[in-house]
Write a protein that holds these residues in place. Structure first.
Motif, PDB file in Angstrom:
ATOM      1  N   CYS A 102       0.797  -1.239   0.000  1.00 16.16           N
ATOM      2  CA  CYS A 102       0.000   0.000   0.000  1.00 16.16           C
ATOM      3  C   CYS A 102       0.826   1.283   0.000  1.00 16.16           C
ATOM      4  O   CYS A 102       0.478   2.268   0.646  1.00 16.16           O
ATOM      5  N   GLY A 103       1.957   1.277  -0.723  1.00 13.58           N
ATOM      6  CA  GLY A 103       2.772   2.481  -0.829  1.00 13.58           C
ATOM      7  C   GLY A 103       3.789   2.667   0.280  1.00 13.58           C
ATOM      8  O   GLY A 103       4.488   3.670   0.315  1.00 13.58           O
ATOM      9  N   TRP A 104       3.882   1.707   1.194  1.00 12.67           N
ATOM     10  CA  TRP A 104       4.849   1.796   2.287  1.00 12.67           C
ATOM     11  C   TRP A 104       6.130   1.077   1.894  1.00 12.67           C
ATOM     12  O   TRP A 104       6.107   0.092   1.160  1.00 12.67           O
ATOM     13  N   LEU A 105       7.251   1.545   2.424  1.00 14.86           N
ATOM     14  CA  LEU A 105       8.538   0.890   2.233  1.00 14.86           C
ATOM     15  C   LEU A 105       9.421   1.191   3.423  1.00 14.86           C
ATOM     16  O   LEU A 105       9.132   2.097   4.209  1.00 14.86           O
ATOM     17  N   LYS A 106      10.472   0.423   3.526  1.00 16.12           N
ATOM     18  CA  LYS A 106      11.484   0.664   4.540  1.00 16.12           C
ATOM     19  C   LYS A 106      12.796   0.863   3.792  1.00 16.12           C
ATOM     20  O   LYS A 106      13.157   0.049   2.944  1.00 16.12           O
ATOM     21  N   ASP A 107      13.513   1.965   4.071  1.00 19.29           N
ATOM     22  CA  ASP A 107      14.779   2.197   3.369  1.00 19.29           C
ATOM     23  C   ASP A 107      15.902   1.372   3.998  1.00 19.29           C
ATOM     24  O   ASP A 107      15.699   0.658   4.979  1.00 19.29           O
ATOM     25  N   LYS A 108      17.080   1.469   3.413  1.00 26.44           N
ATOM     26  CA  LYS A 108      18.208   0.653   3.846  1.00 26.44           C
ATOM     27  C   LYS A 108      18.682   0.968   5.262  1.00 26.44           C
ATOM     28  O   LYS A 108      19.435   0.207   5.850  1.00 26.44           O
ATOM     29  N   PHE A 109      18.208   2.070   5.829  1.00 23.36           N
ATOM     30  CA  PHE A 109      18.548   2.430   7.203  1.00 23.36           C
ATOM     31  C   PHE A 109      17.473   1.993   8.196  1.00 23.36           C
ATOM     32  O   PHE A 109      17.619   2.174   9.392  1.00 23.36           O
ATOM     33  N   TRP A 113       8.737   4.766   5.123  1.00 21.31           N
ATOM     34  CA  TRP A 113       8.239   5.852   4.280  1.00 21.31           C
ATOM     35  C   TRP A 113       6.920   5.426   3.651  1.00 21.31           C
ATOM     36  O   TRP A 113       6.704   4.247   3.390  1.00 21.31           O
ATOM     37  N   GLN A 114       6.078   6.402   3.368  1.00 28.93           N
ATOM     38  CA  GLN A 114       4.875   6.193   2.564  1.00 28.93           C
ATOM     39  C   GLN A 114       5.039   7.059   1.318  1.00 28.93           C
ATOM     40  O   GLN A 114       5.247   8.262   1.430  1.00 28.93           O
ATOM     41  N   VAL A 115       4.958   6.456   0.157  1.00 29.53           N
ATOM     42  CA  VAL A 115       5.066   7.180  -1.110  1.00 29.53           C
ATOM     43  C   VAL A 115       3.649   7.251  -1.672  1.00 29.53           C
ATOM     44  O   VAL A 115       3.120   6.258  -2.171  1.00 29.53           O
ATOM     45  N   VAL A 116       3.040   8.435  -1.540  1.00 27.20           N
ATOM     46  CA  VAL A 116       1.600   8.588  -1.762  1.00 27.20           C
ATOM     47  C   VAL A 116       1.303   9.579  -2.887  1.00 27.20           C
ATOM     48  O   VAL A 116       1.616  10.764  -2.768  1.00 27.20           O
ATOM     49  N   PRO A 117       0.665   9.110  -3.973  1.00 31.59           N
ATOM     50  CA  PRO A 117       0.245  10.058  -5.005  1.00 31.59           C
ATOM     51  C   PRO A 117      -0.899  10.917  -4.470  1.00 31.59           C
ATOM     52  O   PRO A 117      -1.749  10.427  -3.721  1.00 31.59           O
ATOM     53  N   GLU A 118      -0.899  12.182  -4.837  1.00 32.71           N
ATOM     54  CA  GLU A 118      -1.922  13.107  -4.324  1.00 32.71           C
ATOM     55  C   GLU A 118      -3.340  12.673  -4.693  1.00 32.71           C
ATOM     56  O   GLU A 118      -4.299  13.049  -4.020  1.00 32.71           O
ATOM     57  N   GLY A 143       2.039  -2.794  -3.971  1.00 30.54           N
ATOM     58  CA  GLY A 143       3.191  -2.380  -3.180  1.00 30.54           C
ATOM     59  C   GLY A 143       3.335  -0.903  -3.506  1.00 30.54           C
ATOM     60  O   GLY A 143       2.708  -0.051  -2.894  1.00 30.54           O
ATOM     61  N   LYS A 144       4.155  -0.637  -4.557  1.00 25.89           N
ATOM     62  CA  LYS A 144       4.246   0.741  -5.064  1.00 25.89           C
ATOM     63  C   LYS A 144       2.894   1.100  -5.675  1.00 25.89           C
ATOM     64  O   LYS A 144       2.304   0.302  -6.410  1.00 25.89           O
ATOM     65  N   ILE A 145       2.413   2.290  -5.388  1.00 26.63           N
ATOM     66  CA  ILE A 145       1.109   2.713  -5.886  1.00 26.63           C
ATOM     67  C   ILE A 145       1.192   3.036  -7.373  1.00 26.63           C
ATOM     68  O   ILE A 145       2.093   3.744  -7.824  1.00 26.63           O
TER      69      ILE A 145
END
Length: 156
Positions: A102-109, A113-118, A143-145
Motif C-alpha cells: 500500500c505504498g509503504w517501504l522501509k529504506d536501507k537504514f 516511508w509512505q510514497v503517496v500520489p496526491e 506495493g508501489k502505488i
C-alpha cells in the motif's frame, strides 16, 4: 525557523543517511554537522547532523544500537505524478530497502516511508462509496502505488 523537527536515531549511519536523503529530494541540503571532538573514542565521526529535505528540517543522531526504527512512525511523501512515485520508490528501496504494501517501504537504514500520489486520498474519500471501495481494493493489492490502476478502479 521550523517549530517541530523530526529527530532520527541511527547506529553509526547518520551521515550516510543524511547524504542519501539529500541526494534524493530536490531543494535539499546539509545544514550542519557536529562531530565527536579530538580524544573521544569516536573522534571525527558524526554525533548530530541537521539537514533539510525539500524545505523540511530533520536531525540525525548517531545514538548507538539501543533503539531501532519501526513502522509505528513513517515519513509520508506527497507525489504529483507516477514519475515522482517511481523516483522516490526506487531511490528509497535501493541498496537494501524493503518494499511494503500500500505504498509503504522501509529504506536501507530502517526508516519507514509512505510514497503517496496526491490522487489517492481524494479517490479514497470520494462521496461515491462504491467508487472509493474499488480504489481501496486496488490499493490493497499494490506495493508501489500505480496511479493508472487506481484511476481505472475508480471508473469501475
Amino acid at each position: 525557523m521550523q517549530k517541530i523537527t523530526t529527530f532520527l536515531w541511527f547506529d553509526g549511519q547518520a551521515e550516510d543517511a543524511m547524504n542519501h536523503y539529500v541526494s534524493i529530494f530536490k531543494n535539499s541540503k546539509v545544514l550542519s554537522v557536529t562531530r565527536w571532538p579530538k580524544g573521544h573514542a569516536d573522534e571525527g565521526k558524526v554525533l548530530v547532523a541537521s539537514f533539510e529535505l525539500d524545505g523540511v528540517q530533520f536531525q540525525a543522531l548517531n545514538g548507538g544500537p539501543q533503539y531501532k526504527f519501526t513502522e509505528a512512525i513513517s515519513l509520508s511523501i506527497d507525489c504529483k505524478t507516477q514519475a515522482e512515485v517511481d523516483h522516490f520508490w526506487t531511490k528509497l528501496t535501493e541498496g537494501g530497502g524493503e518494499p511494503g504494501p500500500c505504498g509503504w517501504l522501509k529504506d536501507k537504514f530502517g526508516v519507514s516511508w509512505q510514497v503517496v500520489p496526491e490522487q489517492l486520498p481524494r479517490l479514497l474519500q470520494d462521496p461515491d462509496k462504491a467508487k472509493a471501495g474499488r480504489v481501496m481494493g486496488a490499493m490493497m493489492q499494490m506495493g508501489k502505488i500505480d496511479i493508472g490502476k487506481l484511476e481505472a478502479a475508480a471508473k469501475g
